[in-house]
Design an enzyme around this catalytic site. Sequence first.
Site, short mmCIF file in Angstrom:
data_model
loop_
_atom_site.label_atom_id
_atom_site.label_comp_id
_atom_site.label_asym_id
_atom_site.label_seq_id
_atom_site.Cartn_x
_atom_site.Cartn_y
_atom_site.Cartn_z
N ASP A 224 -25.23 98.76 -9.99
CA ASP A 224 -26.10 99.65 -10.75
C ASP A 224 -27.28 98.81 -11.25
O ASP A 224 -27.16 97.59 -11.41
CB ASP A 224 -25.37 100.21 -11.98
N ASP B 153 -25.81 101.88 -5.86
CA ASP B 153 -24.79 102.67 -6.55
C ASP B 153 -25.47 103.45 -7.66
O ASP B 153 -26.38 104.23 -7.39
CB ASP B 153 -23.64 101.77 -7.02
N ASP C 270 -24.98 103.41 -15.45
CA ASP C 270 -23.65 103.99 -15.58
C ASP C 270 -23.02 103.50 -16.88
O ASP C 270 -23.14 102.32 -17.23
CB ASP C 270 -22.76 103.61 -14.39
N ARG D 208 -25.91 113.65 -10.64
CA ARG D 208 -25.40 112.90 -11.81
C ARG D 208 -26.50 112.57 -12.81
O ARG D 208 -26.75 111.40 -13.10
CB ARG D 208 -24.71 111.60 -11.38
CA CA Z 1 -21.59 102.13 -10.85
CA CA Z 2 -20.64 105.08 -4.19
#
Ligand code: CA
Ligand code: CA
Length: 456
Positions: free
Chosen positions: A227, A267, A271, A324
């Site tokens: 991330d 990714d 997060d 998301r």
């Molecule tokens: Ca992640």
């Molecule tokens: Ca993934």
Amino acid sequence: MRKHFKYLALPAVLAVAGAMIIPPAVAAPGPVADASAQTAQTPLERQVLAPGNGWASAGSGTTGGSAAAGANVHDVSTRAELQAALASAGSLPSIIRVHGTIHANTALDGTVLRCEDYAAGTGYSLEQYLTDFDPATYGTGQEPEGTQETARRAAADNQAKTIRMDIPSNTTLVGATPESAIEGAALRINGASNVIVRNLAFRDAHDCFPAWDPTDGAEGNWNSEYDLLQVINKATNVWIDHSEFTDAPNFDDKQPLYFGRPYQVHDGAVDVTNGSDLVTMSFNRFADHDKLLLIGSTDSATRGDPGKLRVTIHHNVFENIGQRAPRVRYGHVDLYNNLFKVGAAGSPVPYVYTLGAGVESHLYAEANAFVLPQGIDPAGIVARYKGSTIATVKNAVNGKIMDLRAAYNAAATAENHLAEDTSWVPTLRTKVHPAQAVPGLLNGATGPIYTAGDSR
Ligand code: CA
Ligand code: CA
């Protein structure tokens, strides 16, 4: 005209941007005594989060490294300098000012490191990996195992050692100018508390060594590790403000398909997982990224998520995001006054949905503005991932107030309906503006717009 001057023309409520501007006599919350001295003249890197500005103002508040002693104020412009600064202060208050663009995929002497440099000596070859784990011969019943998978992991370890960086407790990390950026790094707030990140662009945390998982989903998936900024392992009191998070300059649609699936080198963007708590994200720009903000990474209650994962997301711009934004499990997440500009067909990231209601999620979405291109049904803004409730209040779609939950339910089968979440009403908020005012309000007001030392 310098970009940040535009900011001066905004209403006073935005000009302070949720930073704490108080008379010296008023005591500030938080562990750092110096914070109580903050005034309208306090420079960017010495500012603290104002009381009431989102979940990060709860508990002991968020002051970052605002009280850093002179020896713990660092100016950095290379990966080596950034890592040295992150390591040097321990948990003493520290300020790190980033100058220019820091490229994380570089050796300590500044030489650019390419993916093949990390793979050197491990025996990893993408061509051989694709041969060894071709579903036609390897099948789809088990995850890759064998020489090439072992080599992939070794090469991935080499990259991780270079680009992964943890921001310690009581740190303020700021861009020195609106052009400051960190490219290719996987930053983490890993078990740390009281961290401020402001005025920085974070770009393209690509994984050189995505892993094939034929058991992920119906057709298998390529999964990546990094991330742009991970808030993980019971990290608390984190304020992320006036920053930018993007895949640029390495967009997903430039990647090939292998085994018929996108070779995904990214990714998440930011997060928040594993029992982390009390986060405020304000005035950021999120752009050109697929799976953006995952709040809670597992349905299982064993990682300390129940009662945690409390996040406020306000006055951010989301431009061309796949999904998301956020997807929530467990957390009480307050999402207000954000602008979502959904990409049209042909943009680098295909649109999937925006608001994901996961297991025991409490997502409260109020007065956000959505701009949808033709052909995107507003019923698809909300998606259900084992959640049971959501609150959507006075959001606008293309300028008209719309009940997003009702639109979702009207298109969903009965067993997938979401009930109205009446269990809480967010209180830790700055002023809430009407949804229709949000696009104008945020014009030129998000992302890095300051120069260090600015007192706005
Ligand atoms: Ca992640
Ligand atoms: Ca993934």
